[in-house]
Design a protein around this motif. Structure first.
Motif, short mmCIF file in Angstrom:
data_model
loop_
_atom_site.label_atom_id
_atom_site.label_comp_id
_atom_site.label_asym_id
_atom_site.label_seq_id
_atom_site.Cartn_x
_atom_site.Cartn_y
_atom_site.Cartn_z
N GLY A 113 0.82 -1.22 0.00
CA GLY A 113 0.00 0.00 0.00
C GLY A 113 0.85 1.26 0.00
N LEU A 114 1.90 1.25 0.81
CA LEU A 114 2.80 2.40 0.85
C LEU A 114 3.51 2.59 -0.47
N LEU A 115 3.99 1.53 -1.06
CA LEU A 115 4.72 1.64 -2.33
C LEU A 115 3.82 2.09 -3.48
N ILE A 116 2.59 1.61 -3.50
CA ILE A 116 1.64 2.07 -4.54
C ILE A 116 1.34 3.55 -4.36
N SER A 117 1.08 3.96 -3.13
CA SER A 117 0.82 5.36 -2.84
C SER A 117 2.02 6.23 -3.21
N TYR A 118 3.21 5.77 -2.88
CA TYR A 118 4.43 6.52 -3.19
C TYR A 118 4.67 6.58 -4.70
N ALA A 119 4.35 5.50 -5.42
CA ALA A 119 4.50 5.51 -6.88
C ALA A 119 3.57 6.55 -7.51
N ILE A 120 2.33 6.63 -7.02
CA ILE A 120 1.39 7.64 -7.52
C ILE A 120 1.93 9.03 -7.21
N PHE A 121 2.42 9.21 -5.99
CA PHE A 121 3.01 10.49 -5.58
C PHE A 121 4.15 10.90 -6.50
N LEU A 122 5.08 9.98 -6.76
CA LEU A 122 6.22 10.30 -7.62
C LEU A 122 5.81 10.58 -9.06
N HIS A 123 4.83 9.83 -9.55
CA HIS A 123 4.36 10.04 -10.92
C HIS A 123 3.79 11.45 -11.08
N LEU A 124 2.95 11.86 -10.14
CA LEU A 124 2.37 13.19 -10.22
C LEU A 124 3.41 14.28 -9.96
N LEU A 125 4.32 14.01 -9.05
CA LEU A 125 5.37 14.98 -8.75
C LEU A 125 6.29 15.19 -9.95
N ALA A 126 6.48 14.15 -10.75
CA ALA A 126 7.31 14.27 -11.95
C ALA A 126 6.69 15.23 -12.97
N GLU A 127 5.39 15.45 -12.89
CA GLU A 127 4.74 16.43 -13.76
C GLU A 127 4.65 17.80 -13.10
N ILE A 128 4.53 17.82 -11.77
CA ILE A 128 4.38 19.09 -11.06
C ILE A 128 5.67 19.89 -11.07
N ILE A 129 6.79 19.26 -10.82
CA ILE A 129 8.07 19.98 -10.68
C ILE A 129 8.44 20.76 -11.95
N PRO A 130 8.32 20.19 -13.16
CA PRO A 130 8.65 21.01 -14.34
C PRO A 130 7.71 22.22 -14.49
N TRP A 131 6.42 22.06 -14.18
CA TRP A 131 5.50 23.19 -14.23
C TRP A 131 5.92 24.24 -13.22
N TYR A 132 6.29 23.80 -12.04
CA TYR A 132 6.69 24.72 -10.97
C TYR A 132 7.92 25.53 -11.38
N THR A 133 8.89 24.86 -11.97
CA THR A 133 10.11 25.58 -12.35
C THR A 133 9.88 26.56 -13.49
N LEU A 134 8.89 26.31 -14.32
CA LEU A 134 8.59 27.23 -15.41
C LEU A 134 7.71 28.40 -14.99
N CYS A 135 7.10 28.30 -13.82
CA CYS A 135 6.25 29.40 -13.32
C CYS A 135 7.11 30.40 -12.63
#
Length: 135
Positions: A113-135
Motif C-alpha cells: 500500500g505504501l509503495l503504490i501510494s508513493y509511486a502515484i506520488f512520484l508520478h504526479l510529482l514528476a509532472e508538477i516539478i517542471p511546471w513549478y520551475t517554469l512558473c
C-alpha cells in the motif's frame, strides 16, 4: 494503527492530486497570458520588459499560488516525502511485532500500500516539478 497508516497514504495522494490540479491551472493561465510593455511612444509591444496581462487586467504571478507563496508547494511535497520515509521506517522497524500480533493486515500489505501510494506520488510529482520551475 493500520487504519491510520492507510489513511495517511490516501491523504498524501489526495494532497498531491490537489497540488497537481492547482499547478496545472496556474501553468495554463500563465501560458494564456499576453505579455506586453508600454514603450515611450505609448504603443504596446510584446517582448522584453513585459508585464503579464490576462483578459486586459494586469496579473501578479504570485497571486496565482495558494497564499501568494509558491514555496508552500515545495514545503508540502517535502512534508509528504518525510511522511513516506516515516511510514517505511515504521514498517521495517516494527515488522516482527506487526507480524506476530493480531492486525487486520500484515506488513506485506502495508508495504505494498505504501509503495503504490508513493509511486502515484512520484508520478504526479514528476509532472508538477517542471511546471513549478517554469512558473
Amino acid at each position: 494503527l493500520v487504519i491510520v497508516f492507510f489513511v495517511m497514504c490516501v491523504f498524501f495522494v489526495v494532497c498531491v492530486l490537489g497540488i497537481y490540479f492547482k499547478m496545472k491551472k496556474i501553468f495554463s493561465k500563465i501560458l494564456h497570458m499576453k505579455l506586453t510593455v508600454n514603450d515611450e511612444s505609448g504603443l504596446r509591444k510584446t517582448y522584453a520588459d513585459f508585464s503579464a496581462l490576462l483578459d486586459g487586467k494586469s496579473v501578479d504571478q504570485l497571486a496565482l499560488f495558494w497564499g501568494g507563496s509558491p514555496q508552500l508547494i515545495i514545503v508540502a511535497t517535502q512534508y509528504m516525502q518525510f511522511g513516506y520515509a516515516l511510514g517505511l521506517a515504521i514498517i521495517f522497524t516494527y515488522w516482527k511485532d506487526i507480524h506476530s500480533y493480531y492486525a487486520p493486515l500484515n506488513t506485506d500489505w502495508m508495504l505494498v500500500g505504501l509503495l503504490i501510494s508513493y509511486a502515484i506520488f512520484l508520478h504526479l510529482l514528476a509532472e508538477i516539478i517542471p511546471w513549478y520551475t517554469l512558473c
